[in-house]
Write a protein that holds these residues in place. Structure first.
Motif, short mmCIF file in Angstrom:
data_model
loop_
_atom_site.label_atom_id
_atom_site.label_comp_id
_atom_site.label_asym_id
_atom_site.label_seq_id
_atom_site.Cartn_x
_atom_site.Cartn_y
_atom_site.Cartn_z
N THR A 197 20.96 21.86 4.61
CA THR A 197 19.57 22.33 4.45
C THR A 197 19.45 23.00 3.29
N GLU A 198 20.37 23.82 2.77
CA GLU A 198 20.33 24.60 1.56
C GLU A 198 20.45 23.54 0.36
N ARG A 199 20.91 22.41 0.58
CA ARG A 199 20.88 21.54 -0.58
C ARG A 199 19.78 20.62 -0.80
N PHE A 200 19.03 20.62 0.16
CA PHE A 200 17.61 19.73 -0.11
C PHE A 200 16.65 20.76 -0.44
N PHE A 201 16.64 21.95 -0.02
CA PHE A 201 15.35 23.02 0.00
C PHE A 201 15.79 24.05 -0.73
N GLU A 202 14.84 24.51 -1.62
CA GLU A 202 15.43 25.87 -2.42
C GLU A 202 14.80 27.02 -1.70
N GLN A 203 13.91 27.06 -0.61
CA GLN A 203 13.59 28.33 -0.23
C GLN A 203 13.75 28.05 1.17
N VAL A 204 14.90 28.67 1.79
CA VAL A 204 15.42 28.30 3.13
C VAL A 204 16.15 29.74 3.42
N SER A 205 15.77 30.33 4.52
CA SER A 205 16.47 31.41 4.90
C SER A 205 16.67 31.54 6.36
N VAL A 206 17.55 32.51 6.84
CA VAL A 206 18.03 32.69 8.00
C VAL A 206 16.72 33.78 8.79
N TRP A 207 16.41 33.37 10.00
CA TRP A 207 15.24 33.98 10.34
C TRP A 207 15.77 35.33 10.98
N ASN A 208 15.31 36.46 10.61
CA ASN A 208 15.87 37.77 11.20
C ASN A 208 17.52 38.02 10.49
N ALA A 209 17.41 37.54 9.30
CA ALA A 209 18.87 37.84 8.87
C ALA A 209 19.02 39.43 8.53
N GLN A 210 17.84 39.97 8.10
CA GLN A 210 17.95 41.45 7.94
C GLN A 210 18.48 42.31 8.99
N SER A 211 18.66 41.78 10.30
CA SER A 211 19.03 42.40 11.32
C SER A 211 20.33 42.18 11.97
N GLU A 212 20.90 41.22 11.05
CA GLU A 212 22.04 40.58 11.40
C GLU A 212 23.24 41.77 11.50
N GLY A 213 24.20 41.49 12.56
CA GLY A 213 25.37 42.41 12.84
C GLY A 213 25.72 42.23 14.22
N GLY A 214 27.02 42.71 14.36
CA GLY A 214 27.38 42.45 15.81
C GLY A 214 28.27 41.40 16.00
N GLU A 215 28.66 41.41 17.26
CA GLU A 215 29.52 40.10 17.41
C GLU A 215 28.80 38.73 17.67
N VAL A 216 27.52 38.87 18.16
CA VAL A 216 26.73 37.60 18.15
C VAL A 216 25.35 37.76 17.33
N PRO A 217 25.28 36.94 16.29
CA PRO A 217 24.39 36.91 15.50
C PRO A 217 22.97 37.15 15.75
N VAL A 218 22.21 37.89 15.35
CA VAL A 218 20.67 38.33 15.75
C VAL A 218 19.76 36.88 15.58
N HIS A 219 20.15 36.33 14.65
CA HIS A 219 19.29 34.94 14.57
C HIS A 219 19.34 33.73 15.72
N PHE A 220 20.68 33.96 16.69
CA PHE A 220 20.33 33.30 17.56
C PHE A 220 19.32 33.39 18.48
N PHE A 221 19.09 34.36 18.49
CA PHE A 221 17.78 34.59 19.58
C PHE A 221 16.42 35.27 18.74
N ALA A 222 16.45 35.02 17.36
CA ALA A 222 15.18 35.36 16.82
C ALA A 222 13.83 35.22 17.38
N HIS A 223 13.72 33.92 17.98
CA HIS A 223 12.48 33.48 18.47
C HIS A 223 12.08 34.39 19.96
N TYR A 224 13.08 34.72 20.72
CA TYR A 224 12.86 35.52 21.77
C TYR A 224 12.71 36.90 21.47
#
Length: 232
Positions: A197-224
């Motif tokens: 995805t990063e190779r084909f698109f210039e503007q791609v980011s992880v949803w809720n990356a600013q909240s990452e931390g802890g054992e389980v990445p926050v972006h796993f559940f960003a939609h909920y």
């Protein structure tokens, strides 16, 4: 209090998987929980509200999908703010297990949650929202904040998602370099899917990356998390 529970499971053996989880989890045995269920089901189509006819969900789904191999529960989620109706099917047994165990407030397609999430946002850019919910990837594509397409993509090849994203850009006459994409769900940042995805698109980011931390990445559940935050 419990705000939400996400159960990730294969659809074919969901009944036995859920029965196993009930024996392992005290949380799932709190039967007085007011529960909303969003089902990750591939058999889904969005229909403009103006074209939707009541009691026609099964007929409309049959145009796009082969006959189901098991008894299904068919429903239509009317999303007034977006002007869209999500018609969907799920195994009847899955729905019966949920309704028999929890106090169900409502059962909807995961697509409805994602569409409602975009509708609440003030973003007016062009691009997409991607949620990886195995065995499928949900792809929502919008232009200037207007939702144009929602679909599921099979996770059968690392570059399959990128090809679908490129195809959406071509279909709607948008240059890939002008699109912004957010990716959430069960995404490993060292995975071949993310690298492609990063190779084909210039503007791609992880949803809720600013909240990452802890054992389980926050972006796993960003939609909920975003859905629940809008309710408080």
């Amino acid at each position: 209090t419990v705000d939400g529970i996400e159960i990730l499971s294969g659809i074919q053996n969901w009944d036995s998987d859920f029965s196993y989880m009930l024996h392992q989890s005290q949380l799932l045995n709190l039967r007085d929980l007011q529960t909303e269920a969003f089902l990750n089901t591939e058999r889904m189509i969005p229909v403009p509200s103006a074209l939707f006819q009541r009691d026609s969900s099964s007929a409309q789904l049959s145009v796009f999908f082969p006959p189901p191999t098991q008894i299904t529960y068919t429903c239509a989620d009317v999303l007034y703010d977006s002007g869209i109706v999500i018609c969907w099917e799920a195994p009847q047994l899955t729905v019966e297990i949920l309704m028999g165990h929890f106090k169900m407030v409502r059962i909807q397609s995961l697509a409805s949650l994602l569409v409602e999430t975009i509708a609440r946002e003030e973003k007016k850019d062009t691009g997409g929202l991607i949620v990886i919910a195995p065995p499928w990837v949900w792809v929502l594509f919008y232009r200037s904040g207007e939702l144009l397409n929602i679909q599921t993509v099979a996770m059968n090849h690392p570059e399959n998602l990128s090809y679908q994203m490129l195809n959406l850009c071509k279909q709607w006459g948008v240059e890939p370099s002008e699109t912004c994409w957010r990716v959430g769900g069960i995404l490993e940042l060292n995975s071949a899917v993310w690298q492609a995805t990063e190779r084909f698109f210039e503007q791609v980011s992880v949803w809720n990356a600013q909240s990452e931390g802890g054992e389980v990445p926050v972006h796993f559940f960003a939609h909920y998390a975003q859905y629940l935050a809008a309710r408080h």
